[in-house]
Design an enzyme around this catalytic site. Structure first.
Site, PDB file in Angstrom:
ATOM      1  CB  THR A  48     -56.580-170.942-155.735  1.00  0.00           C
ATOM      2  OG1 THR A  48     -55.158-170.449-156.325  1.00  0.00           O
ATOM      3  CG2 THR A  48     -57.575-170.566-155.073  1.00  0.00           C
ATOM      4  CB  THR A  49     -58.289-175.497-157.128  1.00  0.00           C
ATOM      5  OG1 THR A  49     -58.660-173.991-157.493  1.00  0.00           O
ATOM      6  CG2 THR A  49     -59.822-176.295-157.443  1.00  0.00           C
ATOM      7  CE1 TYR A 111     -54.687-157.506-144.408  1.00  0.00           C
ATOM      8  CE2 TYR A 111     -52.302-157.830-143.555  1.00  0.00           C
ATOM      9  CZ  TYR A 111     -53.786-157.804-143.834  1.00  0.00           C
ATOM     10  OH  TYR A 111     -53.688-156.729-142.501  1.00  0.00           O
ATOM     11  CE1 TYR A 137     -54.899-167.218-160.535  1.00  0.00           C
ATOM     12  CE2 TYR A 137     -53.320-168.319-158.902  1.00  0.00           C
ATOM     13  CZ  TYR A 137     -54.849-167.643-159.634  1.00  0.00           C
ATOM     14  OH  TYR A 137     -56.129-168.300-159.155  1.00  0.00           O
ATOM     15  NE  ARG A 142     -59.652-167.566-155.454  1.00  0.00           N
ATOM     16  CZ  ARG A 142     -59.810-168.057-153.845  1.00  0.00           C
ATOM     17  NH1 ARG A 142     -59.808-168.450-152.834  1.00  0.00           N
ATOM     18  NH2 ARG A 142     -60.859-169.173-154.505  1.00  0.00           N
ATOM     19  CE  LYS A 166     -55.571-170.273-162.771  1.00  0.00           C
ATOM     20  NZ  LYS A 166     -55.810-170.830-161.386  1.00  0.00           N
ATOM     21  CB  ILE A 208     -55.249-173.192-165.183  1.00  0.00           C
ATOM     22  CG1 ILE A 208     -53.526-173.008-165.920  1.00  0.00           C
ATOM     23  CG2 ILE A 208     -54.532-173.926-163.631  1.00  0.00           C
ATOM     24  CD1 ILE A 208     -52.791-172.234-164.966  1.00  0.00           C
TER      25      ILE A 208
END
Length: 295
Positions: A48-49, A111, A137, A142, A166, A208
């Site tokens: 994501t980052t 989504y 994850y 999000r 995660k 993480i």
């Protein structure tokens, strides 16, 4: 299938951009070596980052190859590979070049908002297709969907190459339920910097981290001490030094905050790709003040 040690500090690496918004490979090289030299246990590429949704397929391939080459086998590299089209991901897993990659990190489909059964079937398909260990994850803030502990544990029991999750739900009761009931060889990794010591105290194996992009040595110290049973002492020390900076990193979103910090440290340009933008002048000033205090 080879095992991967995910204990300790993983860093969700940013993607640095030049002023023209092209990828800054010189800065990326500096960042990788910064982590190799300052206690990072493994790197997560294209998470994501890394602003992965704004990278083209060719850019993603180039970035992952570049990171693998720079690391050169010294620490594991975990590759972010997630999405909301299961068949596309299965194809990517069956056809991709994963030389130098130790594991796959795959976010819950976003989504679409699948049911728990849909999540189970999605990850089961990825597990069958993946040549590498898979890390689930869960980041409902999000994606719009939370993977329940029962689903995580079902996958852990049924899919031998699903080795960890995660957990970025922020729900310590949920995280504890997974840890307490996990089969042997399945592990929980914190996905939130701010609750790293809490997760480790419950039996998690590390984090993480976003914050560690800028402060790997300090986060590695925190994780090491927490894993050695000194979670309370480590938490007090880190809160005293970094509590305000932790908050400022996320007040206008990730990775806007950490890119601001890295820019102020002289490591990258303060560039993001739309729809993300740099933090406001007000937040930048607060980060600058806090960084000066820490120094």
């Amino acid at each position: 299938m080879s095992k991967v040690d995910l204990t300790g500090l993983g860093v969700a690496l940013i993607t640095p951009f030049k002023e023209d918004n092209s990828i800054d490979y010189e800065a990326l090289s500096r960042l990788v070596h910064f982590h190799l030299e300052n206690g990072t246990d493994y790197i997560v590429a294209l998470g994501t980052t890394a602003e992965t949704p704004t990278l083209s397929k060719n850019e993603k391939n180039d970035v992952s190859r570049f990171i693998v080459e720079q690391v050169n086998g010294r620490i594991p590299v975990v590759l972010g590979l997630g999405g909301n089209n299961t068949s596309d991901l299965v194809n990517d897993l069956q056809t991709g070049d994963f030389r130098g990659i130790s594991a796959i990190l795959s976010v819950t489909p976003y989504y679409n908002k699948p049911s728990q059964e849909g999540l189970y079937q999605h990850y089961s398909a990825l597990s069958k297709a993946s040549p590498l260990p898979v890390i689930l994850y869960n980041v409902p803030g999000r994606t719009g969907v939370n993977m329940a502990p029962e689903t995580t544990l079902r996958l852990a029991r049924d899919c031998a190459n699903i080795v960890a999750v995660k957990e970025a739900s922020g729900n310590l009761h949920q995280i504890k339920a997974i840890i307490d009931n996990a089969p042997q060889g399945f592990f929980v990794i914190s996905g939130d910097d701010s609750i790293t010591t809490d997760v480790i105290a419950l039996g998690g194996i590390g984090v993480i981290s976003v914050f560690a992009n800028a402060f790997p040595k300090e986060m590695a110290w925190l994780v090491k001490n927490a894993l050695e049973g000194n979670a309370e002492e480590a938490r007090r020390k880190m809160n005293a030094d970094f509590d305000t900076l932790f908050h400022l990193m996320f007040v206008e979103g990730n990775p806007s905050g950490v890119k601001c910090l890295l820019n102020l440290k002289g490591m990258v340009h303060n560039r993001l790709r739309l729809p993300l933008v740099p933090v406001s002048d007000e937040t930048r000033h607060l980060v600058e003040e806090e960084l000066a205090r820490f120094r």
